[in-house]
Design an enzyme around this catalytic site. Structure first.
Site, short mmCIF file in Angstrom:
data_model
loop_
_atom_site.label_atom_id
_atom_site.label_comp_id
_atom_site.label_asym_id
_atom_site.label_seq_id
_atom_site.Cartn_x
_atom_site.Cartn_y
_atom_site.Cartn_z
N ASN A 1 -3.04 6.20 -8.33
CA ASN A 1 -3.65 6.34 -7.01
C ASN A 1 -4.80 7.35 -7.13
OD1 ASN A 1 -4.26 6.67 -4.34
ND2 ASN A 1 -2.25 7.45 -3.73
N ARG B 1 -3.41 1.50 -6.48
CA ARG B 1 -3.48 1.47 -5.03
C ARG B 1 -4.95 1.35 -4.63
NH1 ARG B 1 -1.20 5.99 -0.89
NH2 ARG B 1 -1.76 4.87 0.98
N HIS C 1 -2.21 1.89 5.56
CA HIS C 1 -0.83 2.30 5.22
C HIS C 1 0.07 1.09 4.98
CE1 HIS C 1 -1.23 6.35 7.61
NE2 HIS C 1 -1.47 6.56 6.32
N ARG D 1 -7.67 13.70 12.95
CA ARG D 1 -8.36 12.56 13.58
C ARG D 1 -7.90 12.40 15.03
NH1 ARG D 1 -6.48 8.77 8.95
NH2 ARG D 1 -7.63 9.64 7.20
N GLU E 1 5.48 4.34 -1.60
CA GLU E 1 4.41 3.36 -1.81
C GLU E 1 4.29 2.96 -3.28
OE1 GLU E 1 2.52 6.35 0.32
OE2 GLU E 1 1.37 4.97 1.59
#
Ligand code: ADP
Length: 405
Positions: free
Chosen positions: A7, A97, A186, A247, A391
């Site tokens: 990743n 990823r 996600h 955010r 993940e």
């Protein structure tokens, strides 16, 4: 089979060595043999860390790019120091990823020239992520020339979204000309959570109706009806939806143009405000870190409490909306740093919903910290669960399936 899962971020490369097989997938007994990272690539000093069952290695090195980072990590993995990988030939594949796969790359795939071009085309949608994901792919191809490289996409599972969920109500020429639509992110985490939830409930993931909440610094929900995502909270970019660390999540679009006009802001400046200075940080004026905010709230800090309340209420609104879209859910799953660890946020998000058959058991909830478990009261109809996400395991399983097929 043995897979290296990679990743890559702008200045980091994280990796895990995973052993998996059909049987291990079924028993959820696939193993992460080693995990590590190279941080601060391109800085004067980079740090390389490798950990496994009995091993803790930390080194400071000068590493200028992702290729060098992978080379140094592999040197250590292959050395007698770790004995983690006897030879590169033992590796069956490398899983990557990739944040954005656009509309064409919906499933994990073995990377060939065409796939690489498509990932490159998606840089327009994910300029902060896809270039670094590609750097990792190119570094791995040079380092393991004969080994299959597989890409798994964060947008992937959301390509099952129906059109009514992914279209924005703006002139359709913007979708047709520029691909402006909701993509969702996600996806690897949501897919893992749906799978694990079905497994824990002893049912098939093709049959389950579940709302998965991935609550980390970035946060999103997905509503699964079987294997189809019927809605998800992130959109064209990861800015839409929930309140996040820095955010804003959802807001009236007119606020954006109004602030730009008032402050004479460029696109970059307003992007910075909405992505880096808003969310928990903007509301509290203190920090984006939920654990710190919970501590401050305990000391009576009102702005910290407000930030947690706004975060939790937005989450609750989405849970209720998705519960309605699904016409009831078998389970609601919490994950990510906040979802796995914070009793207070989970409790706020699902309290006062007994009318919907959603009833948390506060004591069971409080006991769940960073581990799998259930916290629904007997009187509820919807299972409330905590599942730490994984993940990388999902990517390794996809590698296995891609190569077996
Ligand atoms: P990222 O999206 O960067 O992977 P994580 O999934 O690690 O983020 O989540 C980070 C968030 O989880 C932070 O807001 C952090 O404060 C929060 N968190 C971690 N541990 C706890 C805890 N014990 N209680 C509450 N929040 C926590």
């Amino acid at each position: 089979m043995l897979f290296l899962v990679i990743n890559c971020g702008s200045s980091s490369l994280k990796f895990k060595l995973v052993e998996t097989s059909s049987e291990q997938i079924l028993n959820n007994s696939d193993k992460i043999l080693v995990h590590g990272s190279v941080q601060d690539i391109g800085q004067d000093i980079s740090t390389l860390e490798i950990h496994d069952g009995g091993l803790d290695i930390e080194k400071e090195l000068e590493i200028t790019n992702h290729h060098e980072a992978l080379e140094k990590a592999m040197q250590i993995l292959e050395s007698d120091e770790t004995g983690a990988l006897k030879s590169i030939e033992d590796l069956d594949g490398v899983g990557h990823r990739v944040v954005h796969g656009g509309e064409l790359l919906s499933e994990s795939v073995v990377i060939d020239e065409k796939v690489e071009e498509q990932i490159e085309e998606c840089i327009q949608f994910a300029p902060l992520h896809n270039p670094h994901n590609l750097a990792g792919i190119r570094a791995a191809r040079e380092h393991f020339p004969g080994t299959p490289q597989i890409a798994a996409f964060d947008t992937g599972v959301h390509q099952t979204l129906p059109k009514k969920s992914y279209m924005y109500a703006i002139p359709r020429k913007y979708y047709e000309k520029h691909g402006i639509r909701r993509y969702g992110f996600h996806g690897l985490s949501h897919r893992y959570l749906r799978w694990r939830c079905a497994h824990m409930l002893g049912t098939s993931s093709a049959e389950i109706k579940v709302i998965t909440c991935h609550l980390g610094n970035g946060a999103s929900l997905a509503a699964f009806d079987g294997k189809t995502v019927i809605d998800t909270s992130m959109g064209f970019t990861p800015l839409e939806g929930l309140v996040m660390g820095t955010r804003s999540g959802d807001l009236d679009p007119a606020v954006v143009t109004y602030i730009m006009q008032l402050e004479d802001f460029s696109r970059e400046e307003i992007d910075r405000v909405l992505n880096k200075e808003s969310g928990l940080l903007g509301l509290s004026g203190e920090t984006n870190d939920m654990r710190t905010l919970l501590g401050l709230m305990g000391e009576g800090n009102e702005r910290a409490e407000l930030a947690i309340d706004v975060f939790s209420q937005r989450l609750k609104k989405y849970i209720c909306a998705y519960y309605g879209l699904l016409n009831a859910a078998d389970a609601i799953v919490f994950s990510g740093g906040i979802g796995e660890n914070s009793y207070a946020v989970r409790q706020r998000a699902v309290s006062g919903l007994d009318g919907l058959g959603i009833v948390p058991d506060a004591a069971a909830n409080e006991e769940l910290v960073g581990e799998e478990g259930h916290f629904s009261a007997d009187s509820g109809n919807t299972d409330l669960m905590v599942i730490p996400t994984n993940e990388e395991l999902m990517i390794a399983r996809d590698c296995y399936r891609c190569l077996k097929n």
